[in-house]
Design a protein around this motif. Structure first.
Motif, short mmCIF file in Angstrom:
data_model
loop_
_atom_site.label_atom_id
_atom_site.label_comp_id
_atom_site.label_asym_id
_atom_site.label_seq_id
_atom_site.Cartn_x
_atom_site.Cartn_y
_atom_site.Cartn_z
N ILE A 59 12.24 28.22 33.72
CA ILE A 59 11.20 29.10 34.12
C ILE A 59 10.01 28.87 33.36
CG2 ILE A 59 10.58 31.53 33.56
CD1 ILE A 59 13.52 32.15 33.87
N ILE A 60 9.85 28.57 32.35
CA ILE A 60 8.32 28.24 31.68
C ILE A 60 7.73 26.97 32.39
CG2 ILE A 60 7.24 27.31 29.42
CD1 ILE A 60 9.65 29.15 28.07
N GLN A 61 8.50 26.02 32.59
CA GLN A 61 8.06 24.74 33.18
C GLN A 61 7.49 25.16 34.53
OE1 GLN A 61 10.61 21.52 33.84
NE2 GLN A 61 9.33 20.33 35.21
N THR A 62 8.08 25.94 35.43
CA THR A 62 7.77 26.33 36.79
C THR A 62 6.40 27.12 36.68
OG1 THR A 62 10.01 26.34 37.62
CG2 THR A 62 8.45 27.66 38.94
N ASP A 63 6.62 28.18 35.90
CA ASP A 63 5.64 29.04 35.58
C ASP A 63 4.06 28.50 35.03
OD1 ASP A 63 7.14 30.98 36.49
OD2 ASP A 63 7.35 32.08 34.69
N THR A 64 4.29 27.31 34.26
CA THR A 64 3.16 26.57 33.82
C THR A 64 2.66 25.74 35.01
OG1 THR A 64 4.17 26.54 31.68
CG2 THR A 64 2.38 24.94 32.29
N GLU A 65 3.29 25.36 35.95
CA GLU A 65 2.96 24.46 37.15
C GLU A 65 2.32 25.18 38.17
OE1 GLU A 65 6.16 21.90 37.83
OE2 GLU A 65 6.11 20.72 35.80
N MET A 66 3.02 26.27 38.67
CA MET A 66 2.70 27.07 39.67
C MET A 66 1.59 27.91 39.41
SD MET A 66 4.92 26.06 41.72
CE MET A 66 5.22 26.96 43.11
N GLU A 67 0.53 27.95 40.27
CA GLU A 67 -0.83 28.42 40.26
C GLU A 67 -0.76 29.76 40.50
OE1 GLU A 67 -2.56 28.26 44.82
OE2 GLU A 67 -2.85 26.62 43.13
N ARG A 68 0.24 30.49 41.04
CA ARG A 68 0.38 31.99 41.02
C ARG A 68 1.42 32.55 40.24
NH1 ARG A 68 -0.38 30.62 46.51
NH2 ARG A 68 1.63 31.05 47.32
N ASN A 69 1.97 31.84 39.36
CA ASN A 69 2.86 32.39 38.11
C ASN A 69 1.87 32.26 36.87
OD1 ASN A 69 4.51 31.83 40.47
ND2 ASN A 69 6.36 31.27 39.31
N LEU A 70 2.52 33.21 35.85
CA LEU A 70 1.83 33.12 34.56
C LEU A 70 3.25 33.88 33.66
CD1 LEU A 70 -0.49 33.04 32.76
CD2 LEU A 70 -1.05 35.63 33.37
N PHE A 71 3.60 33.17 32.55
CA PHE A 71 4.60 33.71 31.66
C PHE A 71 3.92 33.76 30.19
CE2 PHE A 71 9.35 33.09 30.89
CZ PHE A 71 9.38 34.09 29.85
N LEU A 72 3.58 34.98 29.77
CA LEU A 72 2.94 35.17 28.51
C LEU A 72 4.05 35.74 27.34
CD1 LEU A 72 -0.23 37.31 29.92
CD2 LEU A 72 0.09 34.75 29.30
N VAL A 73 3.77 35.43 26.27
CA VAL A 73 4.51 36.00 25.41
C VAL A 73 3.52 36.78 24.21
CG1 VAL A 73 6.41 34.19 25.43
CG2 VAL A 73 4.56 33.87 23.79
N ALA A 74 4.08 37.77 23.54
CA ALA A 74 3.28 38.13 22.55
C ALA A 74 4.05 37.91 21.13
CB ALA A 74 3.40 39.77 22.59
N GLU A 75 3.41 37.51 19.97
CA GLU A 75 3.84 36.95 18.69
C GLU A 75 3.36 37.72 17.63
OE1 GLU A 75 4.92 32.11 18.50
OE2 GLU A 75 2.84 33.04 18.25
N VAL A 76 4.13 37.93 16.85
CA VAL A 76 3.81 38.78 15.39
C VAL A 76 4.29 37.69 14.36
CG1 VAL A 76 4.04 40.40 13.80
CG2 VAL A 76 3.74 41.10 16.29
N ASP A 77 3.30 36.92 13.57
CA ASP A 77 3.75 35.97 12.35
C ASP A 77 4.97 34.98 13.03
OD1 ASP A 77 2.24 37.68 10.64
OD2 ASP A 77 4.07 38.90 10.44
N ASN A 78 4.64 34.60 14.13
CA ASN A 78 5.39 33.60 14.77
C ASN A 78 6.65 34.05 15.30
OD1 ASN A 78 3.27 31.30 14.49
ND2 ASN A 78 4.11 31.21 12.31
N ARG A 79 6.68 35.33 15.69
CA ARG A 79 8.03 35.88 16.06
C ARG A 79 7.70 36.41 17.57
NH1 ARG A 79 10.52 41.55 14.08
NH2 ARG A 79 12.11 41.58 15.60
N ILE A 80 8.34 36.00 18.66
CA ILE A 80 8.04 36.90 19.91
C ILE A 80 8.69 38.18 19.52
CG2 ILE A 80 8.57 36.47 22.24
CD1 ILE A 80 8.69 33.54 22.06
N VAL A 81 7.88 39.03 20.11
CA VAL A 81 8.08 40.45 20.08
C VAL A 81 8.11 40.98 21.57
CG1 VAL A 81 7.34 40.48 17.73
CG2 VAL A 81 5.75 41.03 19.44
N GLY A 82 7.64 40.23 22.69
CA GLY A 82 7.78 40.68 23.76
C GLY A 82 6.93 39.59 24.68
#
Length: 181
Positions: A59-82
């Protein structure tokens, strides 16, 4: 697609919103499983529709390559929280829109994490000629509905008796969209 990393401080909590990278896959598998068990606002119960590490890597690879896809993460102290995801539709008649989804660990509700994931997605969409963002929200998720309206989303329809929750009752799903002329 990839965006520049953004730093936020809300209610004393510092966090970063950035594009997902392949090494996030393991943490995303665990975070998604935890979030699914913390709320009934999402489509899945804990353990359903599990995405394993290779699944998230794809999913991350696809979303990185595709122009109409975006995958974001929110991080607190290097921990993904959302995290949030915009998935474009690659049929010509739908090429102007993307579908948005978001989830945040309950421990981090109230710090604007979901809000900033959505705002970053809206900014990205506006800068990339994506005219419409759509999303689905459970009718009882009043805070989310209010946020979406505040950020320009409108109710477009209702899927009646769409979900059965733990109380055995049926609930409606609200379909919302934001159109950018």
């Amino acid at each position: 697609m990839v965006i520049a990393k953004q730093e936020f401080e809300v209610n004393g909590q510092n966090y970063t919103v950035r594009s997902a990278i392949e090494k996030d896959a393991k943490d995303l598998t665990e975070v998604r499983l935890q979030i699914d068990g913390e709320t009934e606002n999402l489509d899945r119960e804990k353990g359903e529709g599990l995405i394993d590490i290779p699944g998230f890597e794809q999913i991350i690879q696809t979303d990185t390559e595709m122009e109409r896809n975006l995958f974001l993460v929110a991080e607190v102290d290097n921990r993904i929280v959302g995290f949030s995801r915009c998935e474009g539709i690659y049929l010509n008649r739908f090429s102007h829109k993307t579908e948005f989804g978001v989830c945040v660990l309950k421990e981090f509700w109230g710090y604007g994490v979901g809000t900033n994931l959505l705002k970053e997605s809206i900014t990205w969409a506006d800068l990339n000629a994506i005219k419409k963002i759509t999303l689905n929200v459970l009718e009882t998720n009043i805070r989310a509905i209010q946020l979406y309206k505040k950020l320009g989303f409108e109710i477009e329809g209702i899927l009646k008796n769409d979900k059965i929750l733990s109380d055995g009752k049926y609930y409606n799903t609200i379909i919302m969209g934001r159109f950018n002329d």
